[in-house]
Design an enzyme around this catalytic site. Sequence first.
Site, PDB file in Angstrom:
ATOM      1  N   SER A 148     -62.742 -37.819 -61.311  1.00 23.10           N
ATOM      2  CA  SER A 148     -62.207 -37.654 -62.571  1.00 23.10           C
ATOM      3  C   SER A 148     -61.796 -36.121 -62.711  1.00 23.10           C
ATOM      4  O   SER A 148     -61.260 -35.504 -61.820  1.00 23.10           O
ATOM      5  CB  SER A 148     -63.032 -37.922 -63.728  1.00 23.10           C
ATOM      6  OG  SER A 148     -62.563 -38.020 -64.984  1.00 23.10           O
ATOM      7  N   ASP A 224     -60.428 -48.891 -66.277  1.00 22.96           N
ATOM      8  CA  ASP A 224     -60.657 -47.389 -66.626  1.00 22.96           C
ATOM      9  C   ASP A 224     -60.145 -47.015 -67.939  1.00 22.96           C
ATOM     10  O   ASP A 224     -59.080 -46.884 -68.183  1.00 22.96           O
ATOM     11  CB  ASP A 224     -60.168 -46.467 -65.577  1.00 22.96           C
ATOM     12  CG  ASP A 224     -60.696 -45.041 -65.741  1.00 22.96           C
ATOM     13  OD1 ASP A 224     -61.040 -44.756 -66.723  1.00 22.96           O
ATOM     14  OD2 ASP A 224     -60.941 -44.369 -64.675  1.00 22.96           O
ATOM     15  N   HIS A 257     -64.439 -46.340 -65.101  1.00 22.21           N
ATOM     16  CA  HIS A 257     -64.601 -45.011 -64.793  1.00 22.21           C
ATOM     17  C   HIS A 257     -66.034 -44.799 -64.049  1.00 22.21           C
ATOM     18  O   HIS A 257     -66.239 -43.450 -63.929  1.00 22.21           O
ATOM     19  CB  HIS A 257     -64.357 -44.305 -66.069  1.00 22.21           C
ATOM     20  CG  HIS A 257     -63.782 -43.032 -65.743  1.00 22.21           C
ATOM     21  ND1 HIS A 257     -62.659 -42.372 -64.949  1.00 22.21           N
ATOM     22  CD2 HIS A 257     -64.292 -41.657 -66.104  1.00 22.21           C
ATOM     23  CE1 HIS A 257     -62.558 -41.144 -64.566  1.00 22.21           C
ATOM     24  NE2 HIS A 257     -63.655 -40.743 -65.461  1.00 22.21           N
TER      25      HIS A 257
END
Lengths: 279, 279
Positions: A148, A224, A257
Amino acid sequence: MDFEITAQVAAFGGEQGVYKHRSSATGTDMVFSAYVPPRESGTKLPIIWYLSGLTCTHANVTEKGEFRRACSELGLIFVAPDTSPRGDRVPDDDAYDFGQGAGFYVDATEAPWSEHFRMRSYIEEELPALIAESFPVDMKSQGITGHSMGGHGALTIALRSPARFKSVSAFAPISSPLNCPWGHKALSGYLGPDRQKWREYDACALIEDGRRAPRILVDQGMADGFLAEQLKPELLEEACKSAGQPLTLRRQDGYDHSYYFISTFMEDHLRWHAERLFG
Amino acid sequence: MDFEITAQVAAFGGEQGVYKHRSSATGTDMVFSAYVPPRESGTKLPIIWYLSGLTCTHANVTEKGEFRRACSELGLIFVAPDTSPRGDRVPDDDAYDFGQGAGFYVDATEAPWSEHFRMRSYIEEELPALIAESFPVDMKSQGITGHSMGGHGALTIALRSPARFKSVSAFAPISSPLNCPWGHKALSGYLGPDRQKWREYDACALIEDGRRAPRILVDQGMADGFLAEQLKPELLEEACKSAGQPLTLRRQDGYDHSYYFISTFMEDHLRWHAERLFG
């Protein structure tokens, strides 16, 4: 360089450590974790840098990343830094996506952030020097990855320093801070409103501006929750295609995620790095 | 039976879930996690029960146990219950080793614990019935394992119910609550001072009293800070040797009591179980 051993624990035949040191880059104490796999005495091993995402410390991947088994088998040292300076005297913000825990791997230029938020210098210069001096690392064999915000960090650092890294990958990276709310907030806050200055912290812009890295591996979960608004892998895909930057982008149906996603594909990434680091 | 889905996340091709249900055994809501690996539609899979140690919930092993990769490969469902009833109306103790988070897998008989602390009934009867009804489990193929207090739970439950389990193992189990401070405190508190009543909650005493389980696998770290005072694997070794109970006890140099130890040997345990469950 001095550092303090916070913890050292046996794991998968090697040693998982957590270390604290005084950082001149950030002007604070900084904590990182390092896994050293079993090895023959005197040998030096390739290193994988793992940069974490928003809100994380070194601890998230160290506890949940499931990297040690593959690192032990492949012979990789795995280093996980913190995501920002921390402490009572360090500026912060109530939001989860700005301030402490959200350093974005930049050297901030705006007050009050510029004094301590120098994560680019920390990751690019200070920590590698400490690691090279204190761990059995072959600094000619470095790979970098992250998740991320840390995927953004891994991509941008690799693109700016292609000679340093033989391999690069990312889990669900922020593809273009110039083009998402997380990026707008962080880069305007740390760097000011001139978007031209943001380009060296944007993987897509760096590729457009001619920077190149080794073939990039990206895994992105299709369930996600940040995919459409924040991560936008299609922007990275387009930038790489336009510029001829090699990219292997894998869209993984059903994955979110979380570290359940990361740990699922961690071994694939470590094997990807090992092929290039031992090649 | 009703339960509530707290979380369901893709991992290693399968699904990691966390579930909550009203327990009639404990009179409280109870939370457990279950990993279901990828499988052909309609097939039922063997199940591994994992009982956690002092202070833990389902979450510790779910996040740090590194069991999903092997469960996915081998085709094992992995269920991790909580270690006690919890809540404002449930009695508790300030100590970490008694009360909430420290149920010791007993049915308490002493006030104020006897109303809610019925973890034996929960693990032996209520939760298996719920799992059998709601998950694709082959209940003829059950294995059980656990850590520390949960290792004690796994061993004693397997010894009392040999027909239920084809395989049993433990990570750093409390070998004999009759002979360690954790056990004295918990069993006297939950069961009262009559040590005769403790024997059905003591692996060594159960073996002395003629109970048998399939060959037991135990891993014990030799740098475990609880080894000498609380865990005492030599007592289990002696009881098994005297009684002819098959035991594979592996003393692992350098390993402590943490999930770094557990995760290192988790795959070995899952393969041990799979050999017996698919055999």
